[in-house]
Design a protein around this motif. Structure first.
Motif, short mmCIF file in Angstrom:
data_model
loop_
_atom_site.label_atom_id
_atom_site.label_comp_id
_atom_site.label_asym_id
_atom_site.label_seq_id
_atom_site.Cartn_x
_atom_site.Cartn_y
_atom_site.Cartn_z
N SER A 60 40.03 15.75 51.69
CA SER A 60 40.16 14.68 50.57
C SER A 60 41.36 14.06 50.92
O SER A 60 41.77 12.71 50.51
CB SER A 60 40.29 15.33 49.13
OG SER A 60 39.14 15.75 48.90
N HIS B 55 36.03 24.19 48.73
CA HIS B 55 36.24 23.44 47.78
C HIS B 55 37.21 23.94 46.69
O HIS B 55 37.32 25.34 46.74
CB HIS B 55 34.96 23.28 47.26
CG HIS B 55 34.81 22.40 45.88
ND1 HIS B 55 35.23 22.60 44.61
CD2 HIS B 55 34.47 21.21 45.82
CE1 HIS B 55 34.83 21.61 43.46
NE2 HIS B 55 34.57 20.62 44.47
N GLU C 216 40.39 16.25 39.27
CA GLU C 216 39.31 16.24 39.91
C GLU C 216 39.06 17.44 40.87
O GLU C 216 39.30 18.46 40.25
CB GLU C 216 39.13 14.95 40.74
CG GLU C 216 39.89 13.81 40.54
CD GLU C 216 40.49 13.09 41.52
OE1 GLU C 216 40.50 13.54 42.65
OE2 GLU C 216 40.47 11.90 41.62
N CYS C 217 38.69 17.34 42.01
CA CYS C 217 38.58 18.26 43.02
C CYS C 217 39.06 18.10 44.44
O CYS C 217 39.24 16.98 44.95
CB CYS C 217 37.02 18.83 43.05
SG CYS C 217 36.26 19.35 41.71
N ASN D 246 33.62 16.09 45.61
CA ASN D 246 34.53 15.69 44.58
C ASN D 246 33.96 14.33 44.08
O ASN D 246 33.74 13.34 44.65
CB ASN D 246 35.69 15.35 45.68
CG ASN D 246 37.02 14.74 44.93
OD1 ASN D 246 37.13 14.84 43.61
ND2 ASN D 246 37.70 13.87 45.74
N ARG E 133 36.07 7.97 45.38
CA ARG E 133 37.03 8.96 45.98
C ARG E 133 37.29 9.04 47.31
O ARG E 133 36.41 8.69 48.34
CB ARG E 133 36.37 10.54 45.64
CG ARG E 133 35.69 10.37 44.07
CD ARG E 133 36.85 11.27 43.20
NE ARG E 133 38.07 10.70 43.11
CZ ARG E 133 38.43 9.71 41.83
NH1 ARG E 133 37.47 9.59 41.23
NH2 ARG E 133 39.55 9.44 41.76
#
Length: 489
Positions: free
Chosen positions: A217, A92, A20-21, A126, A202
């Motif tokens: 994140s 990001h 993912e991110c 994300n 997420r």
């Protein structure tokens, strides 16, 4: 003119779900972009394709830098970081899960930036919007002109069409129209904003650093900058951070949270904390569940590095079978390789992993890995172990069979390419050529994540669609393309 090298995303490791991110934001600290670069470095495992940073300074205004490749190769250069001044910044790291894959344009690299009547706004996302294609068609019909192939740009255009008087309210308006999974960090000239989708698929975390705050994140991104973890942003929550403090809102209709269970299995770093639980400890518990559910008589327990290591330790501890590093990772190859020749490509995983022959020879070996996707890498690793003189190879997998694609921010192969979707466990064992193959049960995985009674079949506590085929958010765009949902029993 010298041709620019073409970087390929790990051509020797197509048997893993891609991560993912990762997103990071910070406010209230001098040279904020430098902290963002450090945070993104800690989140590099979530995306290696490209990265970007946007900052704001009252004199310089909004500044941005977007680059292909690793954070360490781009955002550690003083000449670049000096162009990103200010005490407010977001960033990001990207692995493309929507839009173009393998042919990413710089315009797709986030954060995305737009100038509205009330000022500029940058957004980093994300996750994946499952109705992005429908929204994009509608927006184009109404006159919007898209500059990227990213689903995140839909949010920008929805904000532009909102009649709300300020950016946070426009973000709320836009996000009420989208479906799927999203954790966002956004910034205006004076605000750092974090938002999590109503199901909390997420992750998004909040920390304190000096007089400022950070969003990320994962908690591991706070450790590198010396920030103190405060709490997780809750599913459906929006926080607005200014010099005056933090405001919290819940702009969406309340629904049952369904956090991605694969974050526990593979995506998150083992030194992160999720839902108050150490990721490392959860993975060790998965290994212990595996040892209880699928015991086998063997001489050694060996992880497939690095993601299989905590589960292998747990399997060894529960079974009493010695743990050993039977496979050694070449740490210097990295996750990209420049234009490998066909001969090098045929060497496959041997460029990344090497068998510790002195330990493996004449042993019955249990290999513990986090997942089996296509099965290509698993077969090659098994061959390497047998070539090194092992008597037997047994696979124990620290997740249930991956039978369904993910549409919420993970780059999953099409369903027909997932080994478990076309083969039974015994057929997979024969295909891989191993003495035994066992996966942890879905109930066992839930128990390892702290759910003592296993999975609640009527109301699952996590998103486990890749294992169960039960999607908490209808993947509208994919159904429109012909994807067949699992038929209800």
């Amino acid at each position: 003119m010298t041709e620019t090298p073409r970087f390929l995303s790990d051509p020797f490791d197509d048997d893993k779900l891609k991560e993912e991110c990762g997103i990071f934001g910070i406010t209230g600290v001098a040279e904020a972009a430098n902290f963002v670069a450090l945070g993104l470095h800690a989140l590099q495992h979530r995306g290696q394709e490209a990265g970007g940073i946007v900052s704001y300074d009252p004199e310089a205004g909004f500044q941005s830098a977007r680059r292909f490749g690793y954070v360490r190769d781009n955002f550690t250069k003083a000449s670049l970081m000096e162009t990103l001044p200010g005490a407010l910044s977001i960033g990001h790291v990207r692995y493309s899960t929507s839009g173009s894959k393998g042919n990413t344009a710089i315009r797709d690299v986030q954060p995305l930036f737009a100038e509205f009547a009330m000022g500029g706004c940058a957004i980093a996302h994300n996750g994946n919007l499952t109705n992005a294609e429908q929204l994009k068609a509608e927006l184009i019909e109404r006159g919007s002109i898209f500059q990227s192939s990213s689903d995140t740009e839909c949010i920008i255009h929805l904000m532009a069409r909102s009649i709300q008087s300020n950016i946070p309210e426009r973000i709320k308006d836009a996000l009420r129209r989208v479906e799927g999974a999203f954790s966002l960090v956004a910034m205006t000239r004076s605000k750092l904003i974090g938002v999590r989708d109503p199901r909390g698929v997420r992750p998004l975390m909040l920390a304190k650093i000096g007089d400022g705050y950070a969003l990320a994140s994962e908690t591991c991104a706070f450790d590198i900058i010396g920030a103190e973890f405060m709490r997780e942003i809750e599913p459906g929550e929006m926080v607005i951070i200014t010099p005056d403090g933090i405001e919290s809102f819940y702009p969406f209709e309340k629904t049952q949270s369904r956090f991605c269970i694969f974050e526990h299995v593979y995506f998150s770093r083992p030194d992160s904390v999720i839902s108050g639980r150490s990721v490392y400890e959860t993975r060790r518990q998965i290994g212990m569940e595996l040892a209880r559910e699928a015991p086998v008589d063997a001489d050694l327990v060996c992880p497939v590095p690095d993601s299989g290591t905590p589960a292998a330790i747990g399997f060894s501890q529960e079974s009493g079978i010695p743990y050993a590093m039977g496979i050694i990772r070449n740490s210097y190859m990295g996750r990209t390789f420049i234009e490998p020749t066909e001969h090098i490509r045929n060497m496959g995983v041997r460029l990344k992993l090497n068998v510790n022959r002195a330990i493996i020879k004449d042993k019955r070996v249990i290999l513990v890995d986090d997942s089996v996707v296509r099965g290509t890498t698993s077969r090659k690793i098994k061959e390497m172990i047998l070539d090194a003189g092992a008597k037997e190879v047994h696979f124990r997998i620290a997740s249930p069979p991956t039978m369904w694609p993910c549409f919420y921010g993970v780059d999953t192969p099409a369903r027909e390419q997932l080994l478990a979707s076309t083969m039974s466990e015994e057929e997979m064992r024969v295909h891989l050529g191993v003495a035994s193959l066992k996966f942890v049960s879905l109930d066992g995985l839930y128990r390892a994540c702290g759910e003592d009674n296993g999975r609640n079949v009527l109301d699952p506590q996590y998103c486990d669609a890749c294992f169960s085929g039960e999607y908490p958010v209808r993947p509208s765009d994919m159904i429109e393309r012909g994807f067949q949902m699992r038929k209800s029993a």
